[in-house]
Design a protein around this motif. Structure first.
Motif, PDB file in Angstrom:
ATOM      1  N   SER A   1       0.834  -1.205   0.000  1.00  0.00           N
ATOM      2  CA  SER A   1       0.000   0.000   0.000  1.00  0.00           C
ATOM      3  C   SER A   1       0.867   1.254   0.000  1.00  0.00           C
ATOM      4  O   SER A   1       0.536   2.236  -0.675  1.00  0.00           O
ATOM      5  CB  SER A   1      -0.962  -0.003   1.190  1.00  0.00           C
ATOM      6  OG  SER A   1      -0.247   0.126   2.400  1.00  0.00           O
ATOM      7  N   GLN A   2       2.001   1.244   0.720  1.00  0.00           N
ATOM      8  CA  GLN A   2       2.897   2.394   0.724  1.00  0.00           C
ATOM      9  C   GLN A   2       3.523   2.590  -0.654  1.00  0.00           C
ATOM     10  O   GLN A   2       3.708   3.728  -1.100  1.00  0.00           O
ATOM     11  CB  GLN A   2       3.994   2.226   1.788  1.00  0.00           C
ATOM     12  CG  GLN A   2       3.474   2.324   3.206  1.00  0.00           C
ATOM     13  CD  GLN A   2       2.843   3.665   3.502  1.00  0.00           C
ATOM     14  OE1 GLN A   2       3.363   4.704   3.136  1.00  0.00           O
ATOM     15  NE2 GLN A   2       1.701   3.639   4.154  1.00  0.00           N
ATOM     16  N   CYS A   3       3.842   1.495  -1.331  1.00  0.00           N
ATOM     17  CA  CYS A   3       4.391   1.604  -2.688  1.00  0.00           C
ATOM     18  C   CYS A   3       3.360   2.202  -3.644  1.00  0.00           C
ATOM     19  O   CYS A   3       3.705   3.007  -4.511  1.00  0.00           O
ATOM     20  CB  CYS A   3       4.841   0.237  -3.192  1.00  0.00           C
ATOM     21  SG  CYS A   3       6.365  -0.326  -2.418  1.00  0.00           S
ATOM     22  N   CYS A   4       2.104   1.830  -3.479  1.00  0.00           N
ATOM     23  CA  CYS A   4       1.046   2.394  -4.321  1.00  0.00           C
ATOM     24  C   CYS A   4       0.905   3.893  -4.076  1.00  0.00           C
ATOM     25  O   CYS A   4       0.753   4.672  -5.020  1.00  0.00           O
ATOM     26  CB  CYS A   4      -0.280   1.690  -4.069  1.00  0.00           C
ATOM     27  SG  CYS A   4      -0.331   0.016  -4.707  1.00  0.00           S
ATOM     28  N   LEU A   5       0.972   4.314  -2.816  1.00  0.00           N
ATOM     29  CA  LEU A   5       0.893   5.742  -2.502  1.00  0.00           C
ATOM     30  C   LEU A   5       2.086   6.497  -3.074  1.00  0.00           C
ATOM     31  O   LEU A   5       1.937   7.588  -3.622  1.00  0.00           O
ATOM     32  CB  LEU A   5       0.821   5.945  -0.986  1.00  0.00           C
ATOM     33  CG  LEU A   5      -0.477   5.542  -0.308  1.00  0.00           C
ATOM     34  CD1 LEU A   5      -0.333   5.644   1.210  1.00  0.00           C
ATOM     35  CD2 LEU A   5      -1.625   6.404  -0.785  1.00  0.00           C
ATOM     36  N   LEU A   6       3.273   5.919  -2.950  1.00  0.00           N
ATOM     37  CA  LEU A   6       4.474   6.554  -3.484  1.00  0.00           C
ATOM     38  C   LEU A   6       4.382   6.665  -4.998  1.00  0.00           C
ATOM     39  O   LEU A   6       4.733   7.699  -5.573  1.00  0.00           O
ATOM     40  CB  LEU A   6       5.706   5.755  -3.081  1.00  0.00           C
ATOM     41  CG  LEU A   6       7.044   6.288  -3.575  1.00  0.00           C
ATOM     42  CD1 LEU A   6       7.306   7.683  -3.019  1.00  0.00           C
ATOM     43  CD2 LEU A   6       8.161   5.345  -3.193  1.00  0.00           C
ATOM     44  N   ASP A   7       3.890   5.622  -5.641  1.00  0.00           N
ATOM     45  CA  ASP A   7       3.724   5.652  -7.092  1.00  0.00           C
ATOM     46  C   ASP A   7       2.757   6.752  -7.506  1.00  0.00           C
ATOM     47  O   ASP A   7       3.013   7.489  -8.457  1.00  0.00           O
ATOM     48  CB  ASP A   7       3.219   4.294  -7.578  1.00  0.00           C
ATOM     49  CG  ASP A   7       3.044   4.255  -9.080  1.00  0.00           C
ATOM     50  OD1 ASP A   7       4.003   4.592  -9.796  1.00  0.00           O
ATOM     51  OD2 ASP A   7       1.933   3.899  -9.534  1.00  0.00           O
ATOM     52  N   ALA A   8       1.669   6.910  -6.771  1.00  0.00           N
ATOM     53  CA  ALA A   8       0.700   7.963  -7.091  1.00  0.00           C
ATOM     54  C   ALA A   8       1.317   9.345  -6.909  1.00  0.00           C
ATOM     55  O   ALA A   8       1.103  10.247  -7.732  1.00  0.00           O
ATOM     56  CB  ALA A   8      -0.540   7.819  -6.206  1.00  0.00           C
ATOM     57  N   ARG A   9       2.079   9.524  -5.844  1.00  0.00           N
ATOM     58  CA  ARG A   9       2.735  10.822  -5.623  1.00  0.00           C
ATOM     59  C   ARG A   9       3.736  11.128  -6.723  1.00  0.00           C
ATOM     60  O   ARG A   9       3.829  12.260  -7.199  1.00  0.00           O
ATOM     61  CB  ARG A   9       3.444  10.820  -4.273  1.00  0.00           C
ATOM     62  CG  ARG A   9       2.499  10.884  -3.116  1.00  0.00           C
ATOM     63  CD  ARG A   9       3.252  10.907  -1.803  1.00  0.00           C
ATOM     64  NE  ARG A   9       2.326  10.786  -0.699  1.00  0.00           N
ATOM     65  CZ  ARG A   9       2.577  10.124   0.410  1.00  0.00           C
ATOM     66  NH1 ARG A   9       3.736   9.530   0.573  1.00  0.00           N
ATOM     67  NH2 ARG A   9       1.686  10.058   1.367  1.00  0.00           N
ATOM     68  N   MET A  10       4.514  10.125  -7.120  1.00  0.00           N
ATOM     69  CA  MET A  10       5.508  10.339  -8.167  1.00  0.00           C
ATOM     70  C   MET A  10       4.840  10.659  -9.500  1.00  0.00           C
ATOM     71  O   MET A  10       5.299  11.532 -10.235  1.00  0.00           O
ATOM     72  CB  MET A  10       6.412   9.119  -8.292  1.00  0.00           C
ATOM     73  CG  MET A  10       7.375   8.988  -7.126  1.00  0.00           C
ATOM     74  SD  MET A  10       8.416   7.520  -7.202  1.00  0.00           S
ATOM     75  CE  MET A  10       9.283   7.784  -8.733  1.00  0.00           C
ATOM     76  N   ARG A  11       3.756   9.970  -9.806  1.00  0.00           N
ATOM     77  CA  ARG A  11       3.047  10.251 -11.057  1.00  0.00           C
ATOM     78  C   ARG A  11       2.462  11.665 -11.050  1.00  0.00           C
ATOM     79  O   ARG A  11       2.483  12.363 -12.056  1.00  0.00           O
ATOM     80  CB  ARG A  11       1.941   9.230 -11.283  1.00  0.00           C
ATOM     81  CG  ARG A  11       2.454   7.875 -11.672  1.00  0.00           C
ATOM     82  CD  ARG A  11       1.306   6.882 -11.811  1.00  0.00           C
ATOM     83  NE  ARG A  11       1.789   5.539 -11.974  1.00  0.00           N
ATOM     84  CZ  ARG A  11       1.989   4.961 -13.149  1.00  0.00           C
ATOM     85  NH1 ARG A  11       1.736   5.612 -14.252  1.00  0.00           N
ATOM     86  NH2 ARG A  11       2.439   3.721 -13.200  1.00  0.00           N
ATOM     87  N   THR A  12       1.965  12.108  -9.907  1.00  0.00           N
ATOM     88  CA  THR A  12       1.427  13.456  -9.799  1.00  0.00           C
ATOM     89  C   THR A  12       2.537  14.485  -9.965  1.00  0.00           C
ATOM     90  O   THR A  12       2.371  15.487 -10.668  1.00  0.00           O
ATOM     91  CB  THR A  12       0.742  13.659  -8.435  1.00  0.00           C
ATOM     92  OG1 THR A  12      -0.305  12.689  -8.305  1.00  0.00           O
ATOM     93  CG2 THR A  12       0.165  15.050  -8.309  1.00  0.00           C
ATOM     94  N   ALA A  13       3.672  14.254  -9.344  1.00  0.00           N
ATOM     95  CA  ALA A  13       4.792  15.197  -9.440  1.00  0.00           C
ATOM     96  C   ALA A  13       5.357  15.242 -10.851  1.00  0.00           C
ATOM     97  O   ALA A  13       5.761  16.309 -11.324  1.00  0.00           O
ATOM     98  CB  ALA A  13       5.885  14.811  -8.450  1.00  0.00           C
ATOM     99  N   MET A  14       5.395  14.113 -11.534  1.00  0.00           N
ATOM    100  CA  MET A  14       5.979  14.070 -12.868  1.00  0.00           C
ATOM    101  C   MET A  14       5.007  14.536 -13.943  1.00  0.00           C
ATOM    102  O   MET A  14       5.425  14.817 -15.055  1.00  0.00           O
ATOM    103  CB  MET A  14       6.461  12.650 -13.193  1.00  0.00           C
ATOM    104  CG  MET A  14       7.588  12.181 -12.277  1.00  0.00           C
ATOM    105  SD  MET A  14       8.987  13.303 -12.192  1.00  0.00           S
ATOM    106  CE  MET A  14       9.651  13.137 -13.822  1.00  0.00           C
TER     107      MET A  14
END
Length: 102
Positions: free
Chosen positions: A39-52
C-alpha cells in the motif's frame, strides 16, 4: 486492492501444535508487512506520477525567490558602496554641477 501472500497458506490440521500456531502467527505477520509495504508503494507511485505530470509547475515560485534574493543582495551592495565617502563626494559634485548649469 490485491492480496499479497508471502507464504502459502498452511494446511488445515485437526489439532495444531505449538509449532503450527507459531508459524501461523509468523505467516500472518509477514503477510501484514507485505500488505503495508504494497500500500505504501502504491501511494508513493501515485505521488511520483502526480509530481511528474507537471514537473515545472512550481518553477515560477522558485525563480521569483531566487530573483528576490539576488535583488536584495544587490541592493545591500549598492547601499554599502553609496555609504563610502569617496562615492558620496562624487555624487554630491555631480548634483552641484547639474544645479549650477541651469
Amino acid at each position: 486492492m490485491r492480496q499479497h501472500h508471502l507464504l502459502p497458506p498452511q494446511p488445515a490440521a485437526n489439532a495444531p501444535d505449538s509449532e503450527d500456531t507459531t508459524s501461523g502467527r509468523i505467516r500472518s505477520l509477514l503477510n501484514d508487512i507485505v500488505e503495508k509495504i504494497s500500500s505504501q508503494c502504491c501511494l508513493l507511485d501515485a505521488r511520483m506520477r502526480t509530481a511528474m505530470a507537471e514537473p515545472e509547475s512550481g518553477m515560477a515560485t522558485a525563480e521569483y525567490a531566487v530573483v528576490l534574493i539576488a535583488a536584495t543582495g544587490f541592493a545591500g551592495l549598492l547601499v554599502a558602496i553609496l555609504k563610502s565617502g569617496d562615492v558620496r563626494e562624487l555624487l554630491m559634485s555631480i548634483v552641484k554641477q547639474a544645479l549650477n548649469i541651469g
